[in-house]
Design an enzyme around this catalytic site. Structure first.
Site, PDB file in Angstrom:
ATOM      1  N   HIS A 176       0.825  -1.212   0.000  1.00 52.37           N
ATOM      2  CA  HIS A 176       0.000   0.000   0.000  1.00 52.37           C
ATOM      3  C   HIS A 176       0.865   1.271   0.000  1.00 52.37           C
ATOM      4  O   HIS A 176       0.523   2.264   0.625  1.00 52.37           O
ATOM      5  CB  HIS A 176      -0.986  -0.024   1.186  1.00 52.37           C
ATOM      6  CG  HIS A 176      -0.340  -0.065   2.544  1.00 52.37           C
ATOM      7  ND1 HIS A 176      -0.890  -0.737   3.609  1.00 52.37           N
ATOM      8  CD2 HIS A 176       0.809   0.503   3.022  1.00 52.37           C
ATOM      9  CE1 HIS A 176      -0.118  -0.576   4.675  1.00 52.37           C
ATOM     10  NE2 HIS A 176       0.912   0.170   4.340  1.00 52.37           N
ATOM     11  N   HIS A 211      -1.623   4.821   9.618  1.00 56.33           N
ATOM     12  CA  HIS A 211      -0.269   5.337   9.836  1.00 56.33           C
ATOM     13  C   HIS A 211      -0.360   6.647  10.615  1.00 56.33           C
ATOM     14  O   HIS A 211       0.003   7.710  10.106  1.00 56.33           O
ATOM     15  CB  HIS A 211       0.449   5.552   8.503  1.00 56.33           C
ATOM     16  CG  HIS A 211       0.555   4.321   7.656  1.00 56.33           C
ATOM     17  ND1 HIS A 211      -0.515   3.775   6.961  1.00 56.33           N
ATOM     18  CD2 HIS A 211       1.613   3.517   7.372  1.00 56.33           C
ATOM     19  CE1 HIS A 211      -0.110   2.705   6.303  1.00 56.33           C
ATOM     20  NE2 HIS A 211       1.174   2.524   6.535  1.00 56.33           N
ATOM     21  N   HIS A 217      10.418  -3.576   3.644  1.00 56.10           N
ATOM     22  CA  HIS A 217      10.819  -2.167   3.556  1.00 56.10           C
ATOM     23  C   HIS A 217      11.192  -1.602   4.913  1.00 56.10           C
ATOM     24  O   HIS A 217      10.654  -2.003   5.937  1.00 56.10           O
ATOM     25  CB  HIS A 217       9.765  -1.287   2.871  1.00 56.10           C
ATOM     26  CG  HIS A 217       8.435  -1.131   3.554  1.00 56.10           C
ATOM     27  ND1 HIS A 217       7.581  -2.175   3.820  1.00 56.10           N
ATOM     28  CD2 HIS A 217       7.786  -0.010   4.002  1.00 56.10           C
ATOM     29  CE1 HIS A 217       6.465  -1.725   4.390  1.00 56.10           C
ATOM     30  NE2 HIS A 217       6.564  -0.404   4.524  1.00 56.10           N
ATOM     31  N   GLU A 248       4.442  -5.050   8.697  1.00 58.56           N
ATOM     32  CA  GLU A 248       3.094  -4.926   8.115  1.00 58.56           C
ATOM     33  C   GLU A 248       2.616  -6.253   7.507  1.00 58.56           C
ATOM     34  O   GLU A 248       1.415  -6.484   7.361  1.00 58.56           O
ATOM     35  CB  GLU A 248       3.081  -3.850   7.016  1.00 58.56           C
ATOM     36  CG  GLU A 248       3.191  -2.426   7.560  1.00 58.56           C
ATOM     37  CD  GLU A 248       3.129  -1.363   6.462  1.00 58.56           C
ATOM     38  OE1 GLU A 248       2.953  -0.194   6.815  1.00 58.56           O
ATOM     39  OE2 GLU A 248       3.273  -1.690   5.267  1.00 58.56           O
TER      40      GLU A 248
HETATM   41  C1  DHB Z   1       6.045   3.947   2.707  1.00 62.75           C
HETATM   42  C2  DHB Z   1       5.045   4.039   3.669  1.00 62.75           C
HETATM   43  C3  DHB Z   1       4.242   2.943   3.941  1.00 62.75           C
HETATM   44  O1  DHB Z   1       3.213   3.000   4.809  1.00 62.75           O
HETATM   45  C4  DHB Z   1       4.455   1.755   3.304  1.00 62.75           C
HETATM   46  O2  DHB Z   1       3.672   0.716   3.651  1.00 62.75           O
HETATM   47  C5  DHB Z   1       5.448   1.656   2.349  1.00 62.75           C
HETATM   48  C6  DHB Z   1       6.249   2.757   2.060  1.00 62.75           C
HETATM   49  C7  DHB Z   1       6.867   5.154   2.380  1.00 62.75           C
HETATM   50  O3  DHB Z   1       6.746   6.165   3.072  1.00 62.75           O
HETATM   51  O4  DHB Z   1       7.604   5.087   1.401  1.00 62.75           O
HETATM   52 FE    FE Z   2       2.462   1.185   5.424  1.00 66.50          FE
END
Ligand code: DHB
Ligand code: FE
Length: 312
Positions: free
Chosen positions: A12, A59, A194, A241
């Site tokens: 997402h 978030h 990530h 996540e």
């Molecule tokens: C980013 C933020 C998110 O919530 C995520 O799931 C993936 C990437 C970001 O800030 O790049």
């Molecule tokens: Fe996220």
């Protein structure tokens, strides 16, 4: 009876939403990402669910650090897009399904999953970006009502993967005890690997991601035994996540068909993963099979009689 017919896993990444909102989908960097969802949009247009349950995380948009529910079920009639710093995204207001949501709340709470009932909530990129990826960019309204399920994965301690998987099973039981005939799909969102900040920012682990997707299809129970620390180490701080995908998987049959998968690196700082899993259609019941066999025999007898009488 309502029925969960399929599960969808999807990242997402907020930058995907920004690319959509700012007309950048044809740029080569973004085309690579969006091209992976063309087949999924076709699948969704054909599947035409009556309701979507979207498991996602807020978030710090609807819930600040002052109050962090572990599992929060959206029971409202609508959920407006949140302002995440650049104004609310130009997407339709998400319409809820208060009757099914209230039924799910009752069923899972009586099953001892004490989730939080939310009657007013704005939804951020965690929910709206996967909606765009699967439903496209409708101007006025999303094609089906949505029940948001917000999971805390932003402040320690998040729920375990096992807890998420078992909640998925409780949600399935809840849906299947709802009397109206509804085709329901369930989304698990977030991930894949990530890490957004700190010295490891930009960490991506494609080997881990691929193995997670493989096991999501074949051996989800194995995934339920992964401790938080392994997600953090292998998939980055925000890789946690991915536990939300286990709620989606828990809501499906043990044996499912993986009908589509897409993986690309990167979008922003994130590995983008996507999967569509379908429950198998149940074989016709014994009675139905016997009735079908009888009518086939009767048809064969009639045909044989016709041929025989023509020959006379
Ligand atoms: C980013 C933020 C998110 O919530 C995520 O799931 C993936 C990437 C970001 O800030 O790049
Ligand atoms: Fe996220």
């Amino acid at each position: 009876m309502a029925k969960i017919i399929a599960g969808i896993g999807s990242s997402h990444v907020p930058a995907i939403g920004a690319a959509l909102d700012n007309g950048k989908t044809e740029e080569p960097y973004w085309k690579r990402v969006f091209s992976g969802f063309e087949k999924s949009k076709e699948w969704m247009a054909k599947t035409k669910p009556d309701v979507a349950i979207v498991v996602y995380n807020d978030h710090a948009s609807a819930f600040s650090v002052e109050m962090i529910p572990t599992f929060a079920l959206g029971c409202a009639a609508e959920f407006p897009p949140a302002d995440e710093g650049w104004g609310p995204r130009p997407v339709p207001v998400v319409k809820g399904h208060p009757a099914l949501a209230a039924h799910i709340a009752q069923s899972v709470i009586l099953d001892e999953f004490d989730l939080t009932i939310v009657n007013k909530m704005e939804v951020d990129h965690g929910l709206t970006v996967p909606m765009n990826l699967l439903f496209g960019q409708p101007k006025d309204a999303w094609p089906c009502p949505v029940i948001p399920l917000a999971v805390n994965v932003v402040m320690y301690p998040p729920p375990t993967g096992h807890r998420c998987y078992m909640l998925g099973k409780a949600i399935r039981k809840a849906v299947e005890s709802y009397p109206e005939d509804l085709k329901v799909v369930i989304f698990g969102t977030g991930g894949l690997s990530h890490q957004i900040s700190g010295p490891r920012a930009g960490l991506i682990n494609s080997k881990w991601d691929k193995s997670f997707l493989d096991n999501l299809t074949k051996d989800p129970k194995k995934l339920t035994r992964i401790p938080h620390i392994d997600y953090m180490r292998e998939a980055g701080a925000e890789g946690i996540e991915m536990v939300m995908w286990l709620i989606m998987r828990g809501a499906l049959d043990d044996k499912i068909d993986e009908v589509y998968r897409f993986y690309t690196v990167p979008a922003s700082n994130t590995a983008v993963g996507h999967i569509i899993l379908e429950n198998r259609r149940k074989a016709a019941s014994k009675n139905k099979r016997a009735a079908a066999a009888k009518s086939r025999q009767a048809a064969a007898r009639k045909a044989a009689h016709r041929i025989a009488s023509k020959g006379r």
